[in-house]
Design a protein around this motif. Sequence first.
Motif, PDB file in Angstrom:
ATOM      1  N   ASP B 249       3.765  11.783 -20.550  1.00  0.00           N
ATOM      2  CA  ASP B 249       3.996  10.517 -20.892  1.00  0.00           C
ATOM      3  C   ASP B 249       4.928   9.764 -20.363  1.00  0.00           C
ATOM      4  N   VAL B 250       6.173  10.678 -20.723  1.00  0.00           N
ATOM      5  CA  VAL B 250       7.515  10.042 -19.919  1.00  0.00           C
ATOM      6  C   VAL B 250       7.269  10.057 -18.327  1.00  0.00           C
ATOM      7  N   ALA B 251       6.736  11.254 -17.913  1.00  0.00           N
ATOM      8  CA  ALA B 251       6.653  10.917 -16.418  1.00  0.00           C
ATOM      9  C   ALA B 251       5.870   9.638 -15.870  1.00  0.00           C
ATOM     10  N   ALA B 252       4.598   9.468 -16.724  1.00  0.00           N
ATOM     11  CA  ALA B 252       3.800   8.408 -16.189  1.00  0.00           C
ATOM     12  C   ALA B 252       4.471   7.069 -16.482  1.00  0.00           C
ATOM     13  N   GLU B 253       5.272   6.897 -17.624  1.00  0.00           N
ATOM     14  CA  GLU B 253       6.084   5.779 -17.933  1.00  0.00           C
ATOM     15  C   GLU B 253       7.081   5.541 -16.712  1.00  0.00           C
ATOM     16  N   CYS B 254       7.911   6.485 -16.529  1.00  0.00           N
ATOM     17  CA  CYS B 254       9.025   6.146 -15.360  1.00  0.00           C
ATOM     18  C   CYS B 254       8.263   6.005 -14.109  1.00  0.00           C
ATOM     19  N   ALA B 255       7.273   6.709 -13.793  1.00  0.00           N
ATOM     20  CA  ALA B 255       6.605   6.705 -12.442  1.00  0.00           C
ATOM     21  C   ALA B 255       6.326   5.225 -11.973  1.00  0.00           C
ATOM     22  N   ARG B 256       5.822   4.332 -13.130  1.00  0.00           N
ATOM     23  CA  ARG B 256       5.653   2.997 -12.978  1.00  0.00           C
ATOM     24  C   ARG B 256       6.545   2.451 -12.198  1.00  0.00           C
ATOM     25  N   LEU B 257       7.878   2.568 -12.293  1.00  0.00           N
ATOM     26  CA  LEU B 257       9.028   1.947 -11.746  1.00  0.00           C
ATOM     27  C   LEU B 257       8.876   2.066 -10.400  1.00  0.00           C
ATOM     28  N   VAL B 258       8.181   2.914  -9.744  1.00  0.00           N
ATOM     29  CA  VAL B 258       8.433   3.292  -8.254  1.00  0.00           C
ATOM     30  C   VAL B 258       7.859   2.115  -7.543  1.00  0.00           C
ATOM     31  N   HIS B 259       7.176   1.054  -8.050  1.00  0.00           N
ATOM     32  CA  HIS B 259       6.636  -0.044  -7.318  1.00  0.00           C
ATOM     33  C   HIS B 259       7.697  -0.811  -6.924  1.00  0.00           C
ATOM     34  N   GLU B 260       9.118  -0.842  -7.732  1.00  0.00           N
ATOM     35  CA  GLU B 260      10.275  -1.428  -7.480  1.00  0.00           C
ATOM     36  C   GLU B 260      10.882  -1.298  -6.030  1.00  0.00           C
ATOM     37  N   HIS B 261      10.428  -0.026  -5.533  1.00  0.00           N
ATOM     38  CA  HIS B 261      10.853   0.593  -4.371  1.00  0.00           C
ATOM     39  C   HIS B 261       9.997   0.667  -3.206  1.00  0.00           C
ATOM     40  N   ILE B 262       8.893   0.243  -3.225  1.00  0.00           N
ATOM     41  CA  ILE B 262       7.775   0.522  -2.236  1.00  0.00           C
ATOM     42  C   ILE B 262       7.284  -0.843  -1.841  1.00  0.00           C
ATOM     43  N   SER B 263       6.962  -0.974  -0.522  1.00  0.00           N
ATOM     44  CA  SER B 263       6.319  -2.201  -0.077  1.00  0.00           C
ATOM     45  C   SER B 263       5.260  -1.687   0.788  1.00  0.00           C
ATOM     46  N   PRO B 264       4.078  -1.022   0.469  1.00  0.00           N
ATOM     47  CA  PRO B 264       3.229  -0.654   1.224  1.00  0.00           C
ATOM     48  C   PRO B 264       2.340  -1.310   1.933  1.00  0.00           C
ATOM     49  N   ILE B 265       1.680  -0.890   3.076  1.00  0.00           N
ATOM     50  CA  ILE B 265       0.870  -1.841   3.895  1.00  0.00           C
ATOM     51  C   ILE B 265      -0.309  -1.102   4.272  1.00  0.00           C
ATOM     52  N   ASP B 266      -1.390  -2.043   4.552  1.00  0.00           N
ATOM     53  CA  ASP B 266      -2.501  -1.892   5.022  1.00  0.00           C
ATOM     54  C   ASP B 266      -2.344  -1.313   6.442  1.00  0.00           C
ATOM     55  N   ASP B 267      -2.991  -0.221   6.888  1.00  0.00           N
ATOM     56  CA  ASP B 267      -3.236   0.260   8.152  1.00  0.00           C
ATOM     57  C   ASP B 267      -4.576   1.059   8.453  1.00  0.00           C
TER      58      ASP B 267
END
Lengths: 175, 296
Positions: B249-267
């Motif tokens: 649960d802690v892992a899932a909660e923390c992993a949500r913060l990954v979006h602060e650092h990524i800016s994926p694109i369509d390719d």
Amino acid sequence: MLTSCTNAIILTVNGDEHMLVVEPNELLINVLRNELGLTGSKYGCGTGQCGACTVLIDGEPALACVTLAVACDGKEIVTIEGIARPDGGLHPIQEEFLGENAVQCGFCTPGMILMAGDLLKRNPHPTEPEIRHHIKGNICRCTGYNGIVRAIQHAAARMAEPAAADGPDLVKEAR
Amino acid sequence: MKLESYVRPAGLEEALAVLAAPGPKALVFAGGTDLVPMMRKMRMNGTLLNGDSPRVILDLSKLDELCGIRKAGGMLEIGAATTMGVIAADPSVKKLVPVLAAAAASVGSPLVRNRATLGGNLVTASPSADTAPALLAAGAVVRLAGAEGGPRELPLSEFFVAYRKTALQPGEIVTHVLVPLAGRPVAGRFEKVGLRNADAISVVCAACEIELEGSTCRAARIGLGAVAAVPVRALAVEAALLGREITADVAAECARLVHEHISPIDDVRASAQYRGWVAEAVVARMITDTAREAGA
């Protein structure tokens, strides 16, 4: 410093020494096919993704389509033309490819056979996953992988018995 | 405009002198698995992706100083021209930096790994370079050298400055990659999601290293590739894990913060949305698995 303005190089290919003058950006695959007439190695994708151009450079499998010929100065190259036995008989891996009908269009076959040889040299008794892992970089667009894997398994079994591998009864007809 | 000559220097000093020579820049060359396809495009318009029009191929692949792996000064020192195949099979890398061994083993195919080099994977600065997230997770440092002044060292996280752009100055090359040995071996994971199991370019690649005290997270480093213009550290996830007891649960909660650092694109390989989902899921799973391995 080895600055090559003329880019004269010496390649030993299948045991024969060749002196060649090449452009600095000439690819090994083109030298083998166009200068030396060794058309067993294929020019497939040209970007190192398909493995049709596989050759051995100093015993190690390499992609001749992303290898500069000039960088191979002094090296020993083995192509599919160089793996038959001295008497002209086929290598056991080649025979097993024939026996298993592991050749459809044949474009990937030289690369597959050289990779199979490399695997069996390192690992004489590979498991099926190990075989599939080792030929990951060699694409068969006919999708004949099952026959290829069986051929490599049979070759492994045969080559593991030294007496059999050198025996005179090696050459058999394609089924 | 064409490549006119090929130079194989006998030593590093000579290589750097060639690079510093006036006139058109030399093309720094090692494994060739990325550069040769790029050179073919260059034949058509005379320039490389970065706009350079080199005339000289400078082949560093046989420089002894740049090949091989050794321990020195509390670091595992990996020569930039060491191949992926050598790194993936090296006993010290496997034991001390398993995330790097796994990443190197996932690059291309056995044929590519026989030639592709660690330095090349980093200098190409592709966002999807598989060794980058592993080395970010391992806290690696790159050593750069140029003809003038001594070598300098830079954390890998500062090496990637923009899409396919590095902190290398003109005339500089990467000579070594250094991984701090203190506290190793440390539990870690490398994961790669591609469109197939062989010879694939990553849709998402990621790595993490976690140090535990009892079952509490004392340090965490997470690197991600193919989800931003450059390989990135997920610093917010790392910070959120500190001092926590790691459960799924802690892992899932923390992993949500990954979006602060990524800016994926369509390719061609995946949509931005899919990359976002995969990045979060992979990070959560890596944290859980790594913590389990570390004994939480």
